[in-house]
Design an enzyme around this catalytic site. Structure first.
Site, short mmCIF file in Angstrom:
data_model
loop_
_atom_site.label_atom_id
_atom_site.label_comp_id
_atom_site.label_asym_id
_atom_site.label_seq_id
_atom_site.Cartn_x
_atom_site.Cartn_y
_atom_site.Cartn_z
CG ASP A 183 -2.06 1.10 1.33
OD1 ASP A 183 -2.02 2.03 0.22
OD2 ASP A 183 -2.65 1.21 2.16
CG HIS A 185 -1.86 5.29 3.28
ND1 HIS A 185 -2.17 6.33 3.87
CD2 HIS A 185 -3.00 4.49 3.56
CE1 HIS A 185 -3.24 6.41 4.66
NE2 HIS A 185 -3.54 5.21 4.36
CD GLU A 209 -4.85 -0.53 -0.66
OE1 GLU A 209 -5.48 0.28 -0.06
OE2 GLU A 209 -4.76 -1.59 -0.47
CD GLU A 234 -7.74 3.47 0.96
OE1 GLU A 234 -7.66 4.19 1.90
OE2 GLU A 234 -7.02 2.81 0.57
CG ASP A 256 -14.40 1.29 2.77
OD1 ASP A 256 -15.52 1.02 3.31
OD2 ASP A 256 -13.34 1.43 3.43
CG HIS A 283 -10.48 0.20 1.69
ND1 HIS A 283 -11.03 1.00 2.52
CD2 HIS A 283 -9.01 0.20 1.93
CE1 HIS A 283 -9.81 1.86 3.25
NE2 HIS A 283 -8.84 1.29 2.99
#
Length: 380
Positions: A183, A185, A209, A234, A256, A283
């Protein structure tokens, strides 16, 4: 049957639950939350309740249309998350009313179990080794880890070497038959993203990700042409948000269930992704209702790859997912898989007394604010 009461509960570590009760005693639960903005979403749920009180809870699609499009201004994380939690609760009620799991209402199961992954922490390779070893010992066949902490707009050689060392440590424990997802992020800027992805390509991540923040989705096509699968979603909240990412060539879509309009919209996002031959990896670093809703979609959606879950994640200090659950059976993973159950509704039974006792104990979680050495804001 009519909706008689809607309540919300803001509980530690950073979750918001909503409870929808009908006049004949059925209760559905949802998890409407934006992490770090729970109070704002709570207010949005209260406004949405004006439409739902006194209404037939089984008109789920009509309620979804009104709540998302009935106001002149629409979309965004707060509104979409408020709708998501209420949508989850209405599907929970519908399943109970018909005496079947939600996945049965979505067309029936396409699988008997869902592969899960767990998050692993650690800033140093030795810590990663220990964390991944514990996950493997617990039966997981896949883990996810952060690629970077705070990082500048252009990665240094040391930044990239640290990334490779940490992912290599995970791969060494996992071997060739298990998976590691990495990730980013949204922390890295464009100059770093392609170099970082290339640096770990030989370690065969399951996916990278959110290599860029969502506002730079127009750059995704410059990353998806490479050999490493790119995942994102997400911070995308609708089919229309996902369409540009899918056309840009992402390999994995990550809606998500507590942000992207709930079960109703994520089911449609899954169908849209299927037209691009893109699998879902929902997610879910959240609580038990969000995970239960995710699993219902997973069991009924053909193109699901893997499911995130939050037990033991670093956010859950003081309270964890099972603290609010009366029956942990749906969350007992066997060999890294969640097993399908026949429980009506979302399949999770909350400990209502624990939820009510915890309401108000959440001081309001906020994500950290990071700054670069020069004092400017850094992506968290």
């Amino acid at each position: 049957m009519r909706i008689a009461r809607i309540e919300t509960f803001q509980v530690p570590p950073r979750w918001l639950f909503c409870r929808v009760e009908t006049d004949d005693g059925l209760v559905g639960w949802g998890e409407p939350v934006v992490e770090g903005r729970a109070e704002v979403v709570r207010a949005a749920v209260e406004v949405a309740a004006e439409h739902l009180l006194g209404a037939d809870p089984l008109r789920i699609e009509d309620h979804w249309q009104v709540l998302t499009k009935g106001g002149f201004y629409r979309g965004g994380p707060v509104l979409s998350s408020a709708v998501a939690g209420l949508d989850q609760a209405l599907w929970d009620i519908a399943g109970q009313a018909y005496g079947v799991p939600v996945y049965a209402l979505l067309g029936g199961p396409v699988r008997d179990r869902v592969r899960m992954y767990t998050w692993v922490g650690g800033d140093e390779p030795a810590e990663i080794t220990d964390s991944v070893g514990a996950a493997v010992a617990a039966g997981f066949t896949a883990v996810k880890m952060n690629g970077f902490g705070r990082i500048g707009r252009a990665a240094t050689a040391a930044d990239l070497a640290g990334l490779v060392d940490r992912v290599a440590a995970a791969r060494a424990v996992l071997g060739a038959d298990r998976d590691v997802a990495v990730d980013f992020h949204g922390r890295v800027a464009w100059p770093t993203a392609p170099r970082a992805i290339a640096a770990i390509a030989d370690l065969h991540p399951l996916f990278v990700e959110e290599p860029l923040p969502p506002e730079y989705g127009h750059q995704l096509s410059r990353l998806t042409a490479g050999p490493v699968p790119i995942a994102t979603g997400e911070r995308l909240y609708s089919r229309t948000d996902f369409l540009p990412a899918l056309t840009a060539g992402i390999a994995v879509a990550q809606p998500d269930l507590s942000h992207a309009g709930g079960i109703s919209e994520v089911r449609r996002i899954g169908a849209l992704a299927e037209t691009f031959d893109v699998p879902l990896a929902p997610h879910c670093p959240l609580g038990p209702v969000a995970l239960a809703a995710s699993l219902q979609v997973d069991f009924a959606t053909p193109n699901v790859l893997i499911q995130e879950q939050s037990m033991g994640i670093h956010y859950n200090t003081g309270n964890d997912l099972l603290d609010y659950v009366a029956d942990p059976t749906p969350f007992r993973f066997v060999d890294g898989y969640a097993q399908r159950t026949e429980t009506p509704g979302l399949g999770v039974t909350l400990d209502e007394a624990a939820v009510r006792a915890a309401d108000g104990r959440d001081a309001g979680w906020r994500n950290p604010l990071w700054r670069h050495p020069d004092g400017s804001l850094a992506e968290w």
